[in-house]
Write a protein that holds these residues in place. Structure first.
Motif, PDB file in Angstrom:
ATOM      1  N   LYS A  21      -5.111   2.541  -2.942  1.00 52.24           N
ATOM      2  CA  LYS A  21      -5.126   2.728  -4.249  1.00 52.24           C
ATOM      3  C   LYS A  21      -4.285   1.542  -5.097  1.00 52.24           C
ATOM      4  O   LYS A  21      -3.166   1.344  -5.065  1.00 52.24           O
ATOM      5  CB  LYS A  21      -4.117   3.916  -4.640  1.00 52.24           C
ATOM      6  N   SER A  22      -5.226   0.523  -5.338  1.00 49.31           N
ATOM      7  CA  SER A  22      -4.562  -0.595  -5.931  1.00 49.31           C
ATOM      8  C   SER A  22      -5.248  -1.030  -6.910  1.00 49.31           C
ATOM      9  O   SER A  22      -6.253  -0.301  -7.701  1.00 49.31           O
ATOM     10  CB  SER A  22      -4.842  -1.691  -4.925  1.00 49.31           C
ATOM     11  N   ASN A  36       4.770   5.667   1.620  1.00 47.06           N
ATOM     12  CA  ASN A  36       3.992   6.254   2.896  1.00 47.06           C
ATOM     13  C   ASN A  36       2.562   5.462   2.707  1.00 47.06           C
ATOM     14  O   ASN A  36       2.137   5.407   3.977  1.00 47.06           O
ATOM     15  CB  ASN A  36       3.916   7.857   2.640  1.00 47.06           C
ATOM     16  N   MET A  37       2.013   5.471   1.598  1.00 45.14           N
ATOM     17  CA  MET A  37       0.848   4.683   1.483  1.00 45.14           C
ATOM     18  C   MET A  37       0.936   3.307   1.973  1.00 45.14           C
ATOM     19  O   MET A  37      -0.033   2.997   2.776  1.00 45.14           O
ATOM     20  CB  MET A  37       0.289   4.500  -0.103  1.00 45.14           C
ATOM     21  N   ALA A  38       2.197   2.636   1.793  1.00 44.20           N
ATOM     22  CA  ALA A  38       2.185   1.426   2.165  1.00 44.20           C
ATOM     23  C   ALA A  38       2.063   1.306   3.746  1.00 44.20           C
ATOM     24  O   ALA A  38       1.714   0.504   4.448  1.00 44.20           O
ATOM     25  CB  ALA A  38       3.244   0.681   1.746  1.00 44.20           C
ATOM     26  N   ALA A  39       2.910   2.352   4.321  1.00 43.93           N
ATOM     27  CA  ALA A  39       2.985   2.452   5.832  1.00 43.93           C
ATOM     28  C   ALA A  39       1.785   2.628   6.334  1.00 43.93           C
ATOM     29  O   ALA A  39       1.455   2.155   7.498  1.00 43.93           O
ATOM     30  CB  ALA A  39       4.045   3.422   6.180  1.00 43.93           C
ATOM     31  N   GLU A  40       0.812   3.359   5.659  1.00 42.66           N
ATOM     32  CA  GLU A  40      -0.410   3.837   6.308  1.00 42.66           C
ATOM     33  C   GLU A  40      -1.272   2.571   6.199  1.00 42.66           C
ATOM     34  O   GLU A  40      -2.147   2.556   6.982  1.00 42.66           O
ATOM     35  CB  GLU A  40      -0.905   4.731   5.528  1.00 42.66           C
ATOM     36  N   ALA A  41      -1.050   1.769   5.318  1.00 47.68           N
ATOM     37  CA  ALA A  41      -2.033   0.543   5.247  1.00 47.68           C
ATOM     38  C   ALA A  41      -1.587  -0.578   6.256  1.00 47.68           C
ATOM     39  O   ALA A  41      -2.123  -1.642   6.224  1.00 47.68           O
ATOM     40  CB  ALA A  41      -1.805   0.127   3.929  1.00 47.68           C
ATOM     41  N   GLY A  42      -0.385  -0.317   6.821  1.00 45.36           N
ATOM     42  CA  GLY A  42       0.206  -1.290   7.930  1.00 45.36           C
ATOM     43  C   GLY A  42       0.875  -2.073   7.626  1.00 45.36           C
ATOM     44  O   GLY A  42       1.198  -3.147   8.195  1.00 45.36           O
ATOM     45  N   ALA A  43       1.662  -1.912   6.489  1.00 41.05           N
ATOM     46  CA  ALA A  43       2.515  -2.921   5.765  1.00 41.05           C
ATOM     47  C   ALA A  43       3.948  -2.715   6.163  1.00 41.05           C
ATOM     48  O   ALA A  43       4.523  -1.375   6.492  1.00 41.05           O
ATOM     49  CB  ALA A  43       2.243  -3.045   4.369  1.00 41.05           C
ATOM     50  N   ASN A  44       4.970  -3.649   6.123  1.00 42.69           N
ATOM     51  CA  ASN A  44       6.158  -3.321   6.420  1.00 42.69           C
ATOM     52  C   ASN A  44       7.205  -4.088   5.274  1.00 42.69           C
ATOM     53  O   ASN A  44       8.352  -4.058   5.198  1.00 42.69           O
ATOM     54  CB  ASN A  44       6.665  -3.822   7.953  1.00 42.69           C
ATOM     55  N   VAL A  45       6.356  -4.842   4.521  1.00 45.65           N
ATOM     56  CA  VAL A  45       6.971  -5.219   3.145  1.00 45.65           C
ATOM     57  C   VAL A  45       6.231  -4.818   2.159  1.00 45.65           C
ATOM     58  O   VAL A  45       4.974  -5.322   2.106  1.00 45.65           O
ATOM     59  CB  VAL A  45       7.156  -6.692   3.107  1.00 45.65           C
TER      60      VAL A  45
END
Lengths: 262, 687
Positions: B608-609, B639-648
């Motif tokens: 969702k961007s 949680n969406m960011a974590a799912e996308a594989g990001a850590n920042v």
């Protein structure tokens, strides 16, 4: 029901940082923002709600200077029908009894069923309501958090007591009540509301209008006088006990016993 | 019999001319329809004014893309494609529908101009149109009736389920397609049996299939079927016409108007009342929307046009976290109120206050004004202006939640929602080491080319002040001559306006405008998208405003700024589009361009961007409001960011930073996820 609410203009605790002035005997009042005392605001809201239910009118009164008028207007923007400013150079420096005397003089000029004051004020001592009742020889209930109108001559008032319990009392009108915060949810007053009442007339009454002898009020008539204003010295701070939980408990019990707490 | 008898010449039981029926049905149908439409127009006549006839060229363009081109539909692919087929089919078949009515009393009627080759081409097209409309209806019917996708569900508090209405209408449309095709097929089959002539029919179309099925039927049967299907079509058609204004299919009629009159500007809030200037505001009796009739006619048209599709609520972040707001039901409840108060017959009911009637106060305060609903709606229905109008009404009545009263009062007295002193607004720049290396000009005493508008959160919040310092660093290094207003700066008022406190907003706007114009700056830069939006869209008469990401992108491309290689090539960065930078102002690429200019920085995209970005929870006064919700928007976003594989998570808005930093802790992801502001990242990578 004709209700009079006594309101006070005070420095706003939320929007100010309080520091002592350079002389060290009072607050630095240069940059202060003032507004109506929070307890008084709750009282006005309560008065408006009572009048919405049983009819009548709400009058707000304050003892102060020209700047205090803004506070009256704000309460009128909220819904109070009338405002009156009690202002005279002679009133300056009044102690609690002096303020009560001035308010009494105004109240006696009208015919009010109910007088409301805030339980206390920022920068206040929580005394005017009680003194006022005594001077008027009216019954008094303090720290009221609930009002129910029974009929033209009686109301029920509630107060929170120990353990979060509630006590209800019946009191005859006319009477004086001091109102506790949380009695209701005061409505919002915005700039627009204040502009709407900007041109409403707010009469100003002086000592002579009220028939008050200047010697009994103001600095001249004050029987209590502030002698000092200071930030207390910082203590040593808390003593932190170290060790395991059991060790700390032992030390704590020892200390409590030694200081007479157990 | 030589050829089939059409409805114009047919006689029931040999004596009663069918043509009479063909005449009466349209007259009654159209008459009833006209009456219903007049009743439906009644509330619009009483509504507040709205000026929607400006920029006709732009409006026509929107009509072509959104209405005709159905560009919003494919955002939900299956439903979107189905709808495009049905819509296209309706448009194509509209000519056939009119012809059919005329055929009822004029045998062999052909639309003027459709006699020759055009007619043949049209016949070919319309046969396929009817076919794919029927197929789409069947698929849609199965989808709605059996699979029941979640976004159509009606929460208990809003009443009964709407599936029956949806499936019923699909049935009606299906009936229209089938009856029309049977009418034609029966004639063709009859003619073939009679004359052996095989008229060319679009292969594999509905008509083609029916014609083949009917090949063996008796002539009598075909004649009967011909007349029966005609009148079935006629009755269904006029029934459908009159049914349209009674429910969610009103959009079939109103959509063209709703899109034509749609809002053309994003990021801007409507005036309190169109036609009333700011100077005249004090004279208005009442502010905002309190009763139904306070809405403008366009907003009422929006309520009528809602197709109950639920896409708005599906995208709404407040809805996603369990707040009492569902944009779909803002429209549906208001529509139902209009139907109720302005019934088709009988007296008109007096409207009550909306927040005591169909809406709750919390419902209205829950909106973060993120704009996801408006972005999604295929009918261009507006929501933000309505929320603001409803809030204006509540503020006028004093119905403001206690949690918001304090910051509003602080804004009035101190020009910032925290209540902190004006003279401390520029304290962020006074930090000793910082001040020595990056002195910040005070524009009340010196002059500069550019104003850096800091706004309240960045000025006063201890965590967020770093954004101001980084922005100052970037501007210094990029060679921009800038300064700040310091204690003369007041809150931009973006949220104050959107929370309905119009006069306080006017006050802040006046003070800021005066202070800004006094400095004589040529342009304004800000790192706060809310301030950016207010200064650019709501304020007037100011020099051009830009966001820091635009400046960075320009300077990096131009060479004035160079960035080092990524300091943490092992981390995975994701950019979160702030609502007020992205959706409301269309700035999506500049921040990405700047981030991608950092060599070795690994960047992923959230599902969702861009214009589908998910609001962090909102800024300004929304930070003070205490809603009832199941979880926080920030937590969902983390949680969406974590799912996308990001850590920042990198964001370009101070409020997003506050909400996401908080959410990382609440979600228990400390150590796994970090949040950084765009300016902080760029500042650290300045070469």
């Amino acid at each position: 029901m004709e209700i009079l609410v006594c309101v006070k203009r005070v420095p706003d605790t939320a929007e100010n940082e309080f520091e002592l002035n350079s002389a060290g005997n009072d607050l630095d009042r240069d940059d202060l923002v003032y507004s109506v005392n929070e307890w008084d605001n709750y009282a006005v809201e309560e008065a408006i709600q009572i009048v919405d239910n049983v009819g009548g009118s709400v009058t707000v009164a304050t003892v102060g200077d020209d700047e205090s008028e803004e506070v009256l207007r704000r309460e009128m923007a909220m819904g109070a029908n009338n405002g009156v400013l009690l202002s005279d150079d002679a009133f300056e420096g009044s102690d609690g009894k002096g303020i009560a005397a001035i308010l009494k003089a105004e109240i006696e000029k009208g015919k009010y069923d109910l007088i409301l004051t805030g339980a206390q004020a920022d920068e206040g001592a929580g005394q005017v309501g009680g003194m006022l009742a005594a001077m008027l020889d009216y019954p008094y209930a303090s720290l009221v958090n609930k009002i129910e109108v029974v009929n033209d001559t009686t109301i029920k008032v509630g107060r929170e007591i120990e353990g979060g319990n509630q006590e209800m009392n019946e009191i005859q009108l006319p009477c004086v009540l001091s109102i506790q915060t949380g009695i209701n949810e005061p409505r919002y007053v915005g700039i627009r509301g204040i502009r709407k009442v900007a041109s409403v007339d707010v009469p100003v009454k002086k000592a002579s209008d009220l028939g008050i002898d200047s010697a009994t009020v103001g600095e001249a008539g004050a029987r209590t006088r502030r002698v000092d204003y200071f930030a207390p010295d910082l203590g040593d701070g808390a003593e932190m006990l170290e060790g395991s939980t059991d060790e700390i408990i032992e030390k704590l019990i020892e200390k409590l016993k030694a200081k007479g707490g157990l | 019999m030589s050829s089939i008898i059409g409805p114009a010449s047919y006689q029931f039981f040999g004596i009663f001319p069918a043509a009479i029926l063909s005449f009466i049905l349209p007259v009654v149908g159209v008459g009833l329809f006209a009456y219903i439409m007049a009743r439906r127009l009644a509330p619009l006549v009483r509504a507040a004014p709205d000026y929607r006839l400006d920029r006709i060229g732009q409006r026509i363009l929107r009509l072509i893309t959104i209405w005709l081109g159905q560009v919003k539909q494919p955002r939900y692919m299956l439903a979107g494609v189905l709808h495009i087929f049905i819509f296209a089919g309706f448009l194509i078949l509209s000519i056939r529908s009119v012809s059919l009515v005329m055929i009822g009393f004029s045998d062999g009627f052909v639309m003027p101009g459709f006699g020759g080759w055009l007619g043949s081409v049209y016949d070919f097209l319309k046969d396929y149109a009817a076919t794919f409309v029927l197929i789409a209806c069947i698929v849609a019917g199965i989808r709605r009736g059996i699979f029941k996708p979640a976004r159509y569900a009606v929460p208990e508090k809003y009443g009964k389920d709407h599936t029956a209405e949806a499936v019923f209408v699909l049935g009606i449309i299906g009936t229209l397609m089938i009856s029309e095709s049977l009418f034609e097929a029966s004639e063709l089959a009859f003619a073939y049996q009679q004359t052996g002539e095989w008229h060319f029919v679009a292969p594999l179309s509905l008509v083609w299939i029916f014609t083949h099925i009917l090949n063996g039927a008796s002539l009598n049967f075909l004649q009967g079927l011909h007349i029966f299907s005609y009148f079935l079509h006629d009755v269904t058609f006029f029934f459908f016409l009159c049914f349209l204004p009674l429910g969610k299919h009103f959009h079939v009629i109103t959509s063209i108007f709703n899109v034509f009159f749609m809002r053309l500007d994003k990021g801007r809030i409507k005036p309190v009342r169109h036609g009333v200037s700011e100077a005249q505001l004090d004279d208005l009796e009442s502010f905002g929307v309190k009763k139904l009739e306070d809405f403008t006619w366009k907003h009422m048209l929006d309520f009528y046009s809602c197709a109950d599709c639920g896409r708005c609520s599906d995208q709404c972040p407040a809805n996603a976290v369990g707040r009492p707001l569902s944009p779909r039901f803002i429209s549906i409840k208001a529509r139902d109120l209009m139907f109720k108060n302005y019934p088709l017959s009988g007296e008109i009911y007096k409207s009550k206050m909306l927040v005591e009637d169909i809406y709750t106060e919390d419902e209205i305060w829950s909106c973060t004004t993120c704009g996801a609903c408006e972005e999604e709606c295929p009918l261009a229905i507006e929501y933000i202006d309505k929320m603001v109008d409803l809030r204006r009404g509540m503020v006028d009545e004093g119905l403001v939640p206690q949690s918001l009263q304090k910051p509003l009062k602080a804004l009035e007295k101190r020009g910032n929602p925290y209540g902190k002193m004006e003279k401390k607004r520029a304290d962020w720049a006074m930090e000793k080491e910082f001040k020595a290396e990056y002195p910040v000009k005070d524009l009340t005493r010196e002059s500069a080319d550019t104003l850096y508008f800091v706004d309240s959160t960045t000025s006063y919040d201890d965590n967020i002040q770093e954004i101001a310092r980084c922005t100052a660093m970037i501007l210094h290094r990029a060679g921009v001559d800038f300064g700040i207003l310091g204690k003369d700066e007041k809150d931009s008022g973006n949220e104050v306006l959107r929370f309905g406190e119009e006069m306080l907003y006017q006050d802040l706007k006046e003070q800021n405008t005066e202070a800004i114009l006094a400095t004589g700056v040529r342009q304004i830069v800000t790192a706060d998208p809310h301030a950016y939006n207010a200064l650019k869209n709501d304020y007037t008469g100011l020099p051009p405003v830009r966001h820091i990401s635009q400046v960075v992108a320009e300077k990096v491309t131009g060479g004035a700024l160079s960035l080092k290689s990524c300091l943490h090539p092992e981390k995975v960065y994701v950019y979160h589009d702030p609502c007020y930078l992205g959706r409301h102002n269309g700035i999506y690429e500049d921040p990405r361009q700047a981030l991608d200019a950092i060599d070795g920085l690994t960047r992923v995209e959230l599902e969702k961007s861009r214009d589908r970005s998910f609001c962090c929870g909102g800024g300004g006064l929304m930070l003070f409001y205490e809603p009832e919700e199941d979880t926080r928007m920030g937590v969902l976003r983390v949680n969406m960011a974590a799912e996308a594989g990001a850590n920042v998570i990198v964001t370009a808005c101070p409020f997003c930073l506050v909400n996401i930093q908080d959410a990382i802790k609440v979600a228990g992801k400390e150590g796994e996820m970090e949040a950084l502001d765009f300016t902080e990242l760029i500042a650290r990578h300045l070469a």
